[in-house]
Design a protein around this motif. Structure first.
Motif, PDB file in Angstrom:
ATOM      1  N   ARG A 207       0.716  -1.328   0.103  1.00  0.00           N
ATOM      2  CA  ARG A 207      -0.011  -0.013   0.108  1.00  0.00           C
ATOM      3  C   ARG A 207       0.862   1.284   0.087  1.00  0.00           C
ATOM      4  O   ARG A 207       0.759   2.231  -0.593  1.00  0.00           O
ATOM      5  N   VAL A 208       1.799   1.305   0.607  1.00  0.00           N
ATOM      6  CA  VAL A 208       2.852   2.510   0.835  1.00  0.00           C
ATOM      7  C   VAL A 208       3.620   2.673  -0.739  1.00  0.00           C
ATOM      8  O   VAL A 208       3.529   3.730  -1.079  1.00  0.00           O
ATOM      9  N   THR A 209       3.850   1.647  -1.147  1.00  0.00           N
ATOM     10  CA  THR A 209       4.683   1.564  -2.469  1.00  0.00           C
ATOM     11  C   THR A 209       3.595   2.164  -3.232  1.00  0.00           C
ATOM     12  O   THR A 209       4.022   3.210  -4.335  1.00  0.00           O
ATOM     13  N   ARG A 210       2.518   1.945  -3.652  1.00  0.00           N
ATOM     14  CA  ARG A 210       1.234   2.225  -4.338  1.00  0.00           C
ATOM     15  C   ARG A 210       1.137   3.770  -4.207  1.00  0.00           C
ATOM     16  O   ARG A 210       1.103   4.556  -5.069  1.00  0.00           O
ATOM     17  N   ALA A 211       1.010   4.141  -2.955  1.00  0.00           N
ATOM     18  CA  ALA A 211       0.902   5.279  -2.677  1.00  0.00           C
ATOM     19  C   ALA A 211       1.972   6.308  -3.026  1.00  0.00           C
ATOM     20  O   ALA A 211       1.426   7.272  -3.457  1.00  0.00           O
ATOM     21  N   ASN A 212       3.101   5.798  -2.814  1.00  0.00           N
ATOM     22  CA  ASN A 212       4.130   6.664  -3.124  1.00  0.00           C
ATOM     23  C   ASN A 212       4.352   7.061  -4.861  1.00  0.00           C
ATOM     24  O   ASN A 212       4.415   7.858  -5.144  1.00  0.00           O
ATOM     25  N   ARG A 213       4.116   5.813  -5.575  1.00  0.00           N
ATOM     26  CA  ARG A 213       4.089   5.975  -6.960  1.00  0.00           C
ATOM     27  C   ARG A 213       2.785   7.027  -7.186  1.00  0.00           C
ATOM     28  O   ARG A 213       3.178   7.808  -8.252  1.00  0.00           O
ATOM     29  N   GLU A 214       1.522   6.893  -6.778  1.00  0.00           N
ATOM     30  CA  GLU A 214       0.483   7.734  -7.131  1.00  0.00           C
ATOM     31  C   GLU A 214       0.785   9.004  -6.732  1.00  0.00           C
ATOM     32  O   GLU A 214       0.574  10.214  -7.399  1.00  0.00           O
ATOM     33  N   LEU A 215       1.365   9.442  -5.547  1.00  0.00           N
ATOM     34  CA  LEU A 215       1.712  10.896  -4.958  1.00  0.00           C
ATOM     35  C   LEU A 215       2.980  11.342  -6.013  1.00  0.00           C
ATOM     36  O   LEU A 215       2.741  12.521  -5.969  1.00  0.00           O
ATOM     37  N   GLY A 216       3.695  10.605  -6.385  1.00  0.00           N
ATOM     38  CA  GLY A 216       4.705  11.057  -7.086  1.00  0.00           C
ATOM     39  C   GLY A 216       4.366  11.700  -8.670  1.00  0.00           C
ATOM     40  O   GLY A 216       4.631  12.812  -8.908  1.00  0.00           O
ATOM     41  N   MET A 217       3.396  10.888  -9.041  1.00  0.00           N
ATOM     42  CA  MET A 217       2.968  11.258 -10.254  1.00  0.00           C
ATOM     43  C   MET A 217       2.163  12.718 -10.034  1.00  0.00           C
ATOM     44  O   MET A 217       2.097  13.572 -10.875  1.00  0.00           O
TER      45      MET A 217
END
Length: 736
Positions: A207-217
């Motif tokens: 969940r953290v990795t997915r959130a990081n990726r979405e937040l980065g974009m």
């Protein structure tokens, strides 16, 4: 003798009206207990067999060990990356703990354990890996890349060997694994808890990795939007001259500065004009300006006034000593006048200076007011331009705020990735069990005992009700529909202990102990015969049974002896030509019933006299069995002769179901006593025999229960006379 009419023609036997059956009786506890006691051997045998089988099945089971560990669930789900952790102080929702319990039970955790421990290569969890019987089949090669279906199958086996249970209403969850190896059980239980923790961490990190990726974009786009909005604000300011410093425009700063300067100029102007007005007022009052403040503050005027004072003092002294015309007086007077003139000139100059300063201050004030007016015009223009600037600034601030919020959240999410922890901690690792949990021999013994008791009870009840037997007066009257004639005890159940010799035979004991319980039973039968048919015509009494070996011959012999002992003339005829039960009791004879009927032997030669009881017996002496002897009219004549000579003629007839002679004799007899062996004769056979007797037109006087075990009968508690034999036992012996 050939002219005699057959007995059944001369004295036809009228069948009695069928006895009315009574209503069934409810079985009470004592009867049930008696059934259990009577069939105790069967019950104990079945119970022992079932006990051995069940206990053996438990003992043959492969020992299974259970290792139990525990985890503590943290339903609050605290995050170490967040400095502020709000707590309501209330206990967490218990459904959160139940949810984690179901996660522990899930197939996902089981499959992770299977893959981590490679259980698909363990014969306990994958039977295809086990070697064949006696080593005939080699185990399969270890599997490196298992198929998904194999993992699912192995996980199913593991789930069947695993149990997860919450400890009451606490946050502690117990995890137990059953295995044939204690070390394996402990290892799998610990692996279960560890894989459960890893599953939680993996899910959180995902969940953290997915959130990081979405937040980065999203963050990159928001940064560009904020920069564009800020550039639009600056461009608009430049275009409209909305240059500012320290939060305000330059026009506003200019007006603010001019206002400050104008206030100062106004104060100075007012001050100058006030000083000028005061000086002019003093001049108008005739003081000559000597008391003007500006003059008083002038150093030049102050020096001159000092000189004036000195000259005035000197002049006054001179005038005291000299006249006004004295040269020194004149010179001093001239100096004093000159000083006073200079003072006046200086005062006039000061007044002119005050006037000039006031005018200058007024001019400066006017100039500042003009400049402020021009600056205020610029502010009006700026205010009109600020309308468009506000919208741009709001957009820029909103874009910047969103960007900063996302930037802060991105930092938090990045920090969470390295600080994530599972929501459960291992409270107690599973220890290697020292004793197997299965089979539980104590439980197996208890179940074996229970199964044995149930099987014994079922066996007793099945044996009891599979083919019902007759045991009591109620059974006879209810099931057979005939009167109850009495109970004849089994001699083995009533004879005294240690009885030896000839008296050990029932027929001899009857004579030697006429007041014993055994003899009393036959006297009761005699009383029944006397009461049931008081007429002297009812002399022929046939005794029969449904099947052989029910004590018919012994009963006939004992009944005949009892009647003879009472003083009656009695003749006992052995009509059972095949078994010859009565004949065997008195001993073999050469002449008997067959010889009397077929050979014409006189009765006096065939009758056997019993000296002890004055009983006469007509035996069945012949070795061959004649065909249809009892249908011969001569037989009727012989029976009539016996009836004329004796008070009672007892006919020992064969069993009614198997021999036709019994049916003929039952029809010829005046009365029929039907014998049923206690707790032995099948009910269906007994009922069939009664039906046959009634079809033959026989007068069934009553039914007898023979070979009754008085102790066993008493256990049933039917209330018959044999139930109370124990009460009268001493009475019988004392009277014997």
């Amino acid at each position: 003798m050939n002219n005699l009419i057959p007995i059944n023609h001369q004295l036809p036997a009228q069948p009695s009206a069928p006895f009315r059956p009574i209503e069934p009786e409810r079985m009470h506890l004592r009867q049930l207990f008696g059934i259990l006691l009577q069939r105790a051997k069967l019950g104990l045998g079945v119970a022992a067999a079932v006990f051995v089988v069940v206990l053996g099945a438990f003992a043959m089971q492969t020992p299974t060990y259970t290792a139990v560990g525990s985890v503590v669930i943290d339903p609050s789900g605290r995050n170490l990356a967040r400095a502020e952790q709000q707590s309501s102080g209330l206990p967490a929702d218990t459904s959160a703990v139940d949810t984690q319990v179901e996660v522990l039970r899930s197939r996902g955790v089981a499959e992770r354990v299977v893959r981590a421990q490679k259980l698909y290569n363990d014969p306990e969890f994958n039977s295809r890996m086990a070697p064949g019987f006696f080593g005939l089949k080699k185990p399969a090669e270890p599997i490196v890349n298992p198929a998904p279906r194999l993992v699912e199958h192995t996980a199913t086996v593991l789930m069947n060997k695993t149990w997860v249970r919450r400890a009451g209403l606490t946050y502690v969850v117990l995890v137990g694994v059953n295995s044939t190896s204690p070390e394996k059980a402990a290892r799998l239980s610990n692996a279960y808890m560890e894989e459960y923790q890893r599953l939680q961490l993996d899910e959180k990190l995902a969940r953290v990795t997915r959130a990081n990726r979405e937040l980065g974009m999203s963050l990159e786009k928001m940064r560009r939007d904020a920069e564009i909005a800020e550039a639009n604000v600056q461009r608009y300011k430049n275009q409209h001259g909305l240059l500012s410093a320290e939060g305000s425009t330059m026009a506003e700063q200019e007006v603010s500065t001019l206002n400050q300067q104008l206030a100062i100029a106004r104060a100075e102007t007012a001050e100058k004009y006030a000083r000028l007005a005061a000086a002019q007022a003093q001049l108008r009052n005739g003081s000559g300006g000597a008391d003007v403040g500006a003059a008083l503050g002038s150093d030049t005027v102050r020096e001159m006034r000092k000189r004036e004072a000195e000259l005035s003092v000197k002049l006054a002294q001179l005038k005291t000593d000299f006249t006004d015309q004295y040269p020194e007086v004149k010179r001093t007077q001239a100096q004093l006048n000159d000083i006073r003139g200079q003072i006046q000139i200086e005062i006039n100059r000061i007044l002119s200076s005050l006037r000039a300063e006031a005018q200058a201050a007024a001019g400066r004030q006017a100039s500042l007011m003009g400049s402020r007016g021009a600056a205020q015009g610029g502010i009006a223009q700026n205010n009109e331009a600020m309308v468009g600037l506000v919208g741009l600034q709001q957009k820029a601030e909103a874009a910047k705020a969103i960007y900063e919020a996302y930037l802060g959240r991105a930092k938090e999410v990045a920090a969470e990735g390295s600080l994530q922890q599972a929501d459960a901690t291992i409270n107690a690792r599973a220890a290697i069990p020292t004793a197997p949990s299965s089979p539980n021999m104590k439980l197996g013994a208890a179940l074996a005992v229970l199964a044995g008791l149930v099987a014994a009870g079922a066996a007793v009840l099945i044996a009891e009700f599979w083919d019902k037997q007759l045991r009591s007066r109620l059974d006879v009257e209810r099931e057979l529909g005939v009167p109850f004639a009495g109970v004849l005890p089994d001699f083995r159940s009533v004879k005294p202990k240690g009885l030896r010799g000839p008296e050990a035979a029932p027929e001899e004991y009857l004579v030697s102990h006429p007041f014993s319980g055994f003899a009393e039973a036959f006297r009761n039968l005699r009383a029944f015969l006397m009461i049931s048919a008081p007429h002297e015509d009812s002399k022929l009494i046939a005794l029969t049974s449904a099947v052989p070996r029910e004590g018919k011959s012994l009963t006939s012999f004992c009944l005949a002896r009892t009647l003879a002992l009472s003083g009656s003339r009695v003749c006992l005829v052995d009509c059972d030509l095949r078994q010859r039960g009565v004949t065997k009791l008195i001993g073999a004879r050469d002449v008997g019933l067959v010889e009397v009927v077929q050979d014409g032997v006189p009765l006096t030669e065939a009758l056997v006299h019993d000296a002890r009881t004055n009983l006469f017996v007509l035996p069945a002496a012949g070795k061959s069995v004649p065909y249809d002897l009892f249908s011969n009219p001569v037989t009727d004549e012989v029976l009539r002769d016996l009836a004329n000579q004796f008070d009672y003629v007892i006919l020992d007839a064969p069993p009614i179901l198997g021999v036709a002679d019994a049916r003929i004799l039952a029809a010829k007899a005046d009365r029929v006593l039907y014998l049923v062996q206690w707790n032995k004769t099948p009910l269906r056979a007994a009922q069939s025999a009664v039906d046959i007797l009634q079809e033959c037109g026989a007068n069934v006087a009553g039914a007898l229960l023979t070979k009754v075990n008085v102790k066993g009968q008493a256990r049933y508690g039917y209330g018959d006379s044999s139930d109370y034999y124990g009460y009268f036992k001493n009475y019988y012996i004392a009277a014997a």
